[in-house]
Design a protein around this motif. Sequence first.
Motif, PDB file in Angstrom:
ATOM      1  N   GLU A  39      36.284  43.077  39.697  1.00 21.46           N
ATOM      2  CA  GLU A  39      34.999  43.269  38.817  1.00 21.46           C
ATOM      3  C   GLU A  39      33.945  42.141  38.913  1.00 21.46           C
ATOM      4  O   GLU A  39      33.099  42.189  39.046  1.00 21.46           O
ATOM      5  N   GLN A  40      34.897  41.018  39.088  1.00 20.62           N
ATOM      6  CA  GLN A  40      34.069  39.713  39.121  1.00 20.62           C
ATOM      7  C   GLN A  40      33.410  39.581  40.577  1.00 20.62           C
ATOM      8  O   GLN A  40      32.076  39.105  40.552  1.00 20.62           O
ATOM      9  N   TYR A  41      34.155  39.958  41.702  1.00 21.40           N
ATOM     10  CA  TYR A  41      33.577  40.024  43.083  1.00 21.40           C
ATOM     11  C   TYR A  41      32.301  41.093  43.036  1.00 21.40           C
ATOM     12  O   TYR A  41      31.390  40.809  43.630  1.00 21.40           O
ATOM     13  N   LEU A  42      32.438  42.081  42.408  1.00 26.02           N
ATOM     14  CA  LEU A  42      31.322  43.218  42.482  1.00 26.02           C
ATOM     15  C   LEU A  42      30.120  42.630  41.770  1.00 26.02           C
ATOM     16  O   LEU A  42      29.023  42.816  41.994  1.00 26.02           O
ATOM     17  N   GLN A  43      30.192  42.162  40.432  1.00 25.79           N
ATOM     18  CA  GLN A  43      29.222  41.560  39.857  1.00 25.79           C
ATOM     19  C   GLN A  43      28.589  40.205  40.405  1.00 25.79           C
ATOM     20  O   GLN A  43      27.452  40.320  40.469  1.00 25.79           O
ATOM     21  N   ALA A  89      26.600  41.931  43.508  1.00 23.28           N
ATOM     22  CA  ALA A  89      25.430  42.719  43.003  1.00 23.28           C
ATOM     23  C   ALA A  89      24.234  41.600  42.695  1.00 23.28           C
ATOM     24  O   ALA A  89      23.151  41.917  42.721  1.00 23.28           O
ATOM     25  N   TRP A  90      24.702  40.634  41.747  1.00 21.94           N
ATOM     26  CA  TRP A  90      23.761  39.757  41.515  1.00 21.94           C
ATOM     27  C   TRP A  90      23.064  38.998  42.765  1.00 21.94           C
ATOM     28  O   TRP A  90      21.593  38.729  42.575  1.00 21.94           O
ATOM     29  N   GLN A  91      23.797  38.659  43.720  1.00 28.52           N
ATOM     30  CA  GLN A  91      23.366  37.961  45.000  1.00 28.52           C
ATOM     31  C   GLN A  91      22.313  38.792  45.656  1.00 28.52           C
ATOM     32  O   GLN A  91      21.308  38.601  46.375  1.00 28.52           O
ATOM     33  N   ARG A 117      49.780  42.945  36.881  1.00 31.84           N
ATOM     34  CA  ARG A 117      49.209  42.798  38.256  1.00 31.84           C
ATOM     35  C   ARG A 117      47.790  43.792  38.234  1.00 31.84           C
ATOM     36  O   ARG A 117      46.939  43.158  38.729  1.00 31.84           O
ATOM     37  N   ASN A 118      47.935  44.613  37.723  1.00 26.02           N
ATOM     38  CA  ASN A 118      46.874  45.714  37.628  1.00 26.02           C
ATOM     39  C   ASN A 118      45.610  45.000  37.010  1.00 26.02           C
ATOM     40  O   ASN A 118      44.593  45.280  37.474  1.00 26.02           O
ATOM     41  N   ASP A 119      46.002  44.404  35.936  1.00 24.68           N
ATOM     42  CA  ASP A 119      44.778  43.563  35.280  1.00 24.68           C
ATOM     43  C   ASP A 119      44.131  42.604  36.098  1.00 24.68           C
ATOM     44  O   ASP A 119      42.933  42.484  35.871  1.00 24.68           O
ATOM     45  N   ILE A 120      45.291  41.923  36.553  1.00 25.56           N
ATOM     46  CA  ILE A 120      44.503  40.777  37.540  1.00 25.56           C
ATOM     47  C   ILE A 120      43.764  41.090  38.650  1.00 25.56           C
ATOM     48  O   ILE A 120      42.555  40.636  39.133  1.00 25.56           O
ATOM     49  N   VAL A 121      44.026  42.223  39.491  1.00 28.79           N
ATOM     50  CA  VAL A 121      43.591  42.668  40.412  1.00 28.79           C
ATOM     51  C   VAL A 121      42.206  43.317  40.118  1.00 28.79           C
ATOM     52  O   VAL A 121      41.178  43.288  40.704  1.00 28.79           O
TER      53      VAL A 121
END
Length: 83
Positions: free
Chosen positions: A40-44, A47-49, A31-35
């Motif tokens: 991380e994907q959300y933040l990246q 940040a790009w946007q 569960r920890n890996d998925i979260v």
Amino acid sequence: MAQRPEPEPITVRTDKLAEIDALAGAMGRSRNDIVNQAIEQYLQANAWQMERISDGVAAVRDGKVMPADDVFAGIAAKHGWQR
């Protein structure tokens, strides 16, 4: 040496937790890996946007913009579309 701040707990809605667990189980991950991957994907992505938005604001400030009609006309011409 600076100390790392203590982690703060977060709350996840029960229905989302069940989805996370199902995904983790299907992928053979925790569960920890998925979260953490999702965060991380959300933040990246955000940040790009935000960088693109800042670049766009700077371009406007510097007068490096084209009228929208010119942009659309260029795209249409490139693809052979009628406007």
